[in-house]
Design a protein around this motif. Sequence first.
Motif, PDB file in Angstrom:
ATOM      1  N   TRP A   1       0.793  -1.233   0.000  1.00 30.11           N
ATOM      2  CA  TRP A   1       0.000   0.000   0.000  1.00 30.11           C
ATOM      3  C   TRP A   1       0.828   1.288   0.000  1.00 30.11           C
ATOM      4  O   TRP A   1       0.280   2.365   0.164  1.00 30.11           O
ATOM      5  CB  TRP A   1      -0.977  -0.033   1.190  1.00 30.11           C
ATOM      6  CG  TRP A   1      -1.946  -1.165   1.040  1.00 30.11           C
ATOM      7  CD1 TRP A   1      -3.029  -1.218   0.215  1.00 30.11           C
ATOM      8  CD2 TRP A   1      -1.917  -2.437   1.724  1.00 30.11           C
ATOM      9  NE1 TRP A   1      -3.672  -2.434   0.347  1.00 30.11           N
ATOM     10  CE2 TRP A   1      -3.022  -3.199   1.262  1.00 30.11           C
ATOM     11  CE3 TRP A   1      -1.064  -2.995   2.686  1.00 30.11           C
ATOM     12  CZ2 TRP A   1      -3.287  -4.487   1.726  1.00 30.11           C
ATOM     13  CZ3 TRP A   1      -1.332  -4.284   3.141  1.00 30.11           C
ATOM     14  CH2 TRP A   1      -2.432  -5.018   2.662  1.00 30.11           C
TER      15      TRP A   1
ATOM     16  N   THR B   1      -7.623 -14.087  -0.223  1.00 30.08           N
ATOM     17  CA  THR B   1      -7.956 -12.875  -0.984  1.00 30.08           C
ATOM     18  C   THR B   1      -8.308 -13.218  -2.433  1.00 30.08           C
ATOM     19  O   THR B   1      -9.067 -12.504  -3.073  1.00 30.08           O
ATOM     20  CB  THR B   1      -6.803 -11.850  -0.993  1.00 30.08           C
ATOM     21  OG1 THR B   1      -5.651 -12.424  -1.632  1.00 30.08           O
ATOM     22  CG2 THR B   1      -6.458 -11.408   0.416  1.00 30.08           C
TER      23      THR B   1
ATOM     24  N   THR C   1      -4.037   0.082   4.389  1.00 26.91           N
ATOM     25  CA  THR C   1      -4.643  -0.047   3.073  1.00 26.91           C
ATOM     26  C   THR C   1      -4.572   1.278   2.320  1.00 26.91           C
ATOM     27  O   THR C   1      -3.962   2.239   2.797  1.00 26.91           O
ATOM     28  CB  THR C   1      -6.119  -0.510   3.222  1.00 26.91           C
ATOM     29  OG1 THR C   1      -6.637  -0.851   1.945  1.00 26.91           O
ATOM     30  CG2 THR C   1      -6.984   0.551   3.881  1.00 26.91           C
ATOM     31  N   ASN C   2      -5.160   1.302   1.155  1.00 26.54           N
ATOM     32  CA  ASN C   2      -5.387   2.544   0.426  1.00 26.54           C
ATOM     33  C   ASN C   2      -6.892   2.767   0.340  1.00 26.54           C
ATOM     34  O   ASN C   2      -7.646   1.815   0.099  1.00 26.54           O
ATOM     35  CB  ASN C   2      -4.826   2.479  -0.998  1.00 26.54           C
ATOM     36  CG  ASN C   2      -3.318   2.275  -1.043  1.00 26.54           C
ATOM     37  OD1 ASN C   2      -2.828   1.528  -1.880  1.00 26.54           O
ATOM     38  ND2 ASN C   2      -2.579   2.904  -0.153  1.00 26.54           N
TER      39      ASN C   2
ATOM     40  N   VAL D   1     -14.655  -2.933   1.623  1.00 27.48           N
ATOM     41  CA  VAL D   1     -13.517  -3.512   0.890  1.00 27.48           C
ATOM     42  C   VAL D   1     -13.835  -3.598  -0.600  1.00 27.48           C
ATOM     43  O   VAL D   1     -14.986  -3.808  -1.005  1.00 27.48           O
ATOM     44  CB  VAL D   1     -13.136  -4.901   1.459  1.00 27.48           C
ATOM     45  CG1 VAL D   1     -14.184  -5.961   1.129  1.00 27.48           C
ATOM     46  CG2 VAL D   1     -11.749  -5.336   0.963  1.00 27.48           C
TER      47      VAL D   1
ATOM     48  N   LEU E   1      -8.499  -3.083  -1.029  1.00 29.68           N
ATOM     49  CA  LEU E   1      -8.520  -1.619  -0.945  1.00 29.68           C
ATOM     50  C   LEU E   1      -9.894  -1.256  -0.392  1.00 29.68           C
ATOM     51  O   LEU E   1     -10.784  -2.112  -0.320  1.00 29.68           O
ATOM     52  CB  LEU E   1      -8.314  -0.995  -2.320  1.00 29.68           C
ATOM     53  CG  LEU E   1      -7.096  -1.483  -3.109  1.00 29.68           C
ATOM     54  CD1 LEU E   1      -7.077  -0.850  -4.498  1.00 29.68           C
ATOM     55  CD2 LEU E   1      -5.799  -1.165  -2.372  1.00 29.68           C
TER      56      LEU E   1
END
Lengths: 397, 133
Positions: free
Chosen positions: A141, B20, B98-99, B117, B129
């Motif tokens: 990130w 994921t 996270t972004n 998410v 993200l």
Amino acid sequence: MAYSTQRRDVAIVGIKEYPLRVVRPGTTANHIRIESARAALEEAGLTWQDVDGFYDAQGGGLGGPEYFGLKPNTIDTTSVGGSSFEFHAAHAVQAIREGKCRVALLTYGSTAHTDGRAIGTGGFGGFAGPATMGQNMTAPWGGATAANYALVKTRHMFQYGSKPEQFAEISVATRAHAMRNPEAVQAMKDLGYENIRELSIEDVLESRMIADPLHLLECCMVSDGGGAVVIASAEVARNTRKKPVWIIGTGQATKYRENAGDITVSAGAQSAPQAFGEAGIRPDEIDNAQMYGSFTITQLVCLEDLGFCKKGEGGDFVSGGRLRWDTPLKPAMGTDGSGYSSNHPGMHGIFLLLEATRQLRGESTSQVANARLAVAHGNGGDLGSTHSGSTIILARD
Amino acid sequence: MPRPLPRLPEPDSEPFWRATKNHELKYQQCNDCNTVVFYPRQHCTHCGSPNLSWKTSAGLGTVYTYSIVRQNRSPFFRDLVPYVLAYVDLDEGFRIMTNVVGTPRVEDVKCGMRVKVQWEDYEEVALPLFAPA
């Protein structure tokens, strides 16, 4: 009331700050350490072979003594980021009290500027070495170092209402100190700073954003440099050239990202009570606080966590130029110019011990009147995630 | 230059990353003391127990804090700026780096904002993200 075991049996007896922030061609990090060690020992009136405790933040526990040509009885390679030197000072006190060594040598050298290392805006974004859980859970990130610290500033402003102009006070006060320090002025010239002068709050707020809400002038420089500190027993300190600066309290801690944790609280909240308890003094007795000068948010939360003001009130506390050397209110902070305007070659911690010692000897270029008690507080690693804190309390006779 | 991705095998974080691929956001909980454990590992951070269970998050949370990154010399991120780095607190009680994406402007991200998410797919894994809920 804190239980005090304050003793005055271990002291800083010799110091040297390497004068240049951009080294001459052919100068290595080790050259900086050797030259600084030589000068610090000479200042103390000690010889090279008097050193029997070797402290190395740069991983040289094996090769370090060989390069220096020493045969120490105590070797300590604690490496916890830029605060390693405050950890070393704490460990040296223990070793000297136990009689394991008499003369401890702490050194640091770095050519980060010349090497072109991007400390604040690089790092953290890629991988090196074997796969680790820590890297796998952060690197994708893009958490550059400055952004990691900015996470703390954002939350502090949200949680407590601290204001941009309050953080700018820290840059302004430390730059005022830097302008009185010829080595800091030279550093800024050599590093290509524009408009080298005292700053206004507007100057800081108008400088560009590196990682919102951190402006350029709230971020440390990337210099070359280093230094040395000699710590010795009371017996040795009785015969050294300079007046001893006693280490009267130490504390150590780490902190990290936790589920539901409060990111605005640093490791200093755990290390400081240990140090102040041992010293048997209160924060409001400290004349000068040399706090880790990586980013303004670091110094603001450390002032809070060491107890100079209540948690969340750091913004009000630093306002009105309070941190300047010449105000009647305690403490002065960053009186050498700090990491923004004097010296930050990647690890800032040794310079905190150097300036606190100069203050208690009466040798600072921004000398606090009749300084008697100082604190050097290192904060290493990344404030917004994994970091370390170590608090060293110093006193003169 | 592609985005830096987790490297597998890595024993602690591998189950998280394998999940994921199916767009499942996994976290752990201690069977002995109920502590929520994150980042992934093989012991409880509160009691030291090795008895952990994997659970799946609903993917809803709150922005705890953030920064708008304007400068990063690392490859990939150098070209991504400005982007938002954040810690998001998931409703199940764990905090992830996270972004935050998908706001009209990067300046629109705020502490306390509700987010959900959103997956960015790669060959071996998907990257979590978060976008406004």
